[in-house]
Enzyme design. Sequence first.
Site, PDB file in Angstrom:
ATOM      1  N   ASP A  68       0.855  -1.187   0.000  1.00  0.00           N
ATOM      2  CA  ASP A  68       0.000   0.000   0.000  1.00  0.00           C
ATOM      3  C   ASP A  68       0.895   1.243   0.000  1.00  0.00           C
ATOM      4  O   ASP A  68       1.735   1.408   0.879  1.00  0.00           O
ATOM      5  CB  ASP A  68      -0.909   0.000   1.227  1.00  0.00           C
ATOM      6  CG  ASP A  68      -2.098   0.930   1.067  1.00  0.00           C
ATOM      7  OD1 ASP A  68      -1.902   2.067   0.614  1.00  0.00           O
ATOM      8  OD2 ASP A  68      -3.225   0.516   1.395  1.00  0.00           O
ATOM      9  N   SER A 119      -7.240   4.172  -1.605  1.00  0.00           N
ATOM     10  CA  SER A 119      -7.059   2.717  -1.520  1.00  0.00           C
ATOM     11  C   SER A 119      -8.344   1.949  -1.825  1.00  0.00           C
ATOM     12  O   SER A 119      -8.290   0.851  -2.386  1.00  0.00           O
ATOM     13  CB  SER A 119      -6.541   2.330  -0.131  1.00  0.00           C
ATOM     14  OG  SER A 119      -5.230   2.805   0.063  1.00  0.00           O
ATOM     15  N   GLU A 297      -1.019  -7.734   2.366  1.00  0.00           N
ATOM     16  CA  GLU A 297      -0.793  -6.293   2.200  1.00  0.00           C
ATOM     17  C   GLU A 297       0.248  -5.770   3.181  1.00  0.00           C
ATOM     18  O   GLU A 297       0.150  -6.001   4.382  1.00  0.00           O
ATOM     19  CB  GLU A 297      -2.103  -5.519   2.416  1.00  0.00           C
ATOM     20  CG  GLU A 297      -1.909  -4.011   2.273  1.00  0.00           C
ATOM     21  CD  GLU A 297      -2.990  -3.184   2.949  1.00  0.00           C
ATOM     22  OE1 GLU A 297      -3.162  -2.016   2.565  1.00  0.00           O
ATOM     23  OE2 GLU A 297      -3.652  -3.692   3.883  1.00  0.00           O
ATOM     24  N   ASP A 302       2.263   2.758   3.346  1.00  0.00           N
ATOM     25  CA  ASP A 302       1.392   3.909   3.088  1.00  0.00           C
ATOM     26  C   ASP A 302       1.329   4.838   4.294  1.00  0.00           C
ATOM     27  O   ASP A 302       1.485   6.056   4.174  1.00  0.00           O
ATOM     28  CB  ASP A 302      -0.004   3.400   2.734  1.00  0.00           C
ATOM     29  CG  ASP A 302      -1.033   4.505   2.622  1.00  0.00           C
ATOM     30  OD1 ASP A 302      -0.952   5.283   1.661  1.00  0.00           O
ATOM     31  OD2 ASP A 302      -1.925   4.586   3.493  1.00  0.00           O
ATOM     32  N   HIS A 306       2.498   8.745   4.377  1.00  0.00           N
ATOM     33  CA  HIS A 306       1.570   9.834   4.716  1.00  0.00           C
ATOM     34  C   HIS A 306       2.205  10.779   5.730  1.00  0.00           C
ATOM     35  O   HIS A 306       1.964  11.987   5.697  1.00  0.00           O
ATOM     36  CB  HIS A 306       0.270   9.270   5.302  1.00  0.00           C
ATOM     37  CG  HIS A 306      -0.757   8.917   4.287  1.00  0.00           C
ATOM     38  ND1 HIS A 306      -1.321   9.833   3.429  1.00  0.00           N
ATOM     39  CD2 HIS A 306      -1.345   7.721   3.987  1.00  0.00           C
ATOM     40  CE1 HIS A 306      -2.216   9.230   2.654  1.00  0.00           C
ATOM     41  NE2 HIS A 306      -2.240   7.943   2.967  1.00  0.00           N
TER      42      HIS A 306
END
Length: 519
Positions: A68, A119, A297, A302, A306
């Site tokens: 991700d 996502s 995953e 991710d 961020h």
Amino acid sequence: MKKRRNFILSMVSIAVLCVNLLAGCGNTGNKPSASGNNPKAEAEVSQTTAKKEEVKAPPKYVFLFIGDGMSFPQIQSASYYLGALENDGKVEDKKLSFMDFPVIGNAKTFDKTSFITDSASAVTAIATGNKTSSGTINMDESFTKKYESIAEKLKKQLGYKIGILTSVNINHATPAGFYAHQDSRDNYYEIGEELAKSGFDYFAGGGFKEPAGDKEDQKSLYDLAQENGYKVIKTQEEAKKLKAEDGKTLIVAETLADSDSMNYQIDAKEDEWKLADYVQKGIEVLDNDKGFFMMAEGGKIDWACHSNDAVASIHDTIALSNAVKKALEFYEKHPDETLILVTADHETGGLSLGDAGTNYDTYLKNLQKQRISFAKFDKEYVSKYKENKTDFSTVLKDIKDNFGLMSSDDADAAKEPSIVFTEYELNLLKEAYERTLSVGTAKQEDMSQEEYELYGTCEPLTVTVTHLLDNKSGLSFNSYSHTGLPVPVYAIGSGAQQFGGYYDNTDIFKKLVELSEVK
């Protein structure tokens, strides 16, 4: 046209005959072929063999790894970082487990409402082959039509066992994309209800987000899972003992971190189960004669991006690579029946290998000075700074201990090469700390443009520290959000050749459908 084709075929046959006659004259000891040296028969045999090679059985074991927020920058920064560490900072790379896969493709990631996907809509494209609006899981943009995922199809039509794994919450957007159908990714309780009713065989990773609903007065999602036949496991010792005959299972990581997700790789203890361990256990319990599909995953790549924490992103990308190694070990035993795909839903953060402050240079070895993730620093240090109004000199000491950044005075006293703040950088840090004490995190609409560009919605002190370490090492971010970069698709095994080229992310689903021959 037909006459011309026949003429060409006749000329080819004559040429083949001449070659065979010449070969026969030069090597009279050769044994006759099965077709008695008949060129036409040999051509027919050759064509039949080629057709047989083209027609292969559907992949029996399918692994889909999704990093991700992971595109080429995240992968390459991890590769270069490992290379720099192993070669004392020299310009060398060390490939991740999937970087040498024989097939590499590129997938576009836009959705129905934006060139920059989220996502939920991205996983809808990958899992069902349909574009939808941002925030929507496996439904059309009118919220009237539901889409069936590749995992659901394989379960219903072929009887495959299904495993869904993630380092974040098990009812988060990406894992939900394989079993849920919701107009909003924020419907965490409803997504959890669909998990309990999915009939899938193996769930593992982070815990449920909002397990009692947003009002916290509903039946626990863990209880619902048990009522629907799932064995809920919350300790590593129990997980180690799990066997295929135990039936449907949900394993929740024993040590949970921010938002009940798994720890960042950089924060995890040595004996703590990582994503690779859950993949290995998944292989053990899913392996069967009919086949299985596993989606795993690396969700915290991710989250790290961020918050512009390059080091946490690198370590979680390496964790995903380690998980892929487990699938590769299985592939080596079943090379003709296994397909492994490694891809992403989107890129996060606009990570760049290069920074204005270092020009054409990088100092990636500096990154090893960071000992903990931004999230752990927020929890264990910044929260106490706010409570105690800690003096800035103490804060600087903690930054030196956890990130390797120090003032010139500390650097003079240090016995090893140091990463030193300039006066400009020290002033940035002081301003960030003052904002942490006075405001802390804030929503974008409550900030000025300058404040948002400096801090995003992160803790001002922490994000300034990671920015400074990233930049001084030769890395930089240009966003706190997703970007519109294409993502790689690495493939190996049965049907891998289908995944080369440049295509839309919906084609990942379409190619899997074609290979597996489901409707």
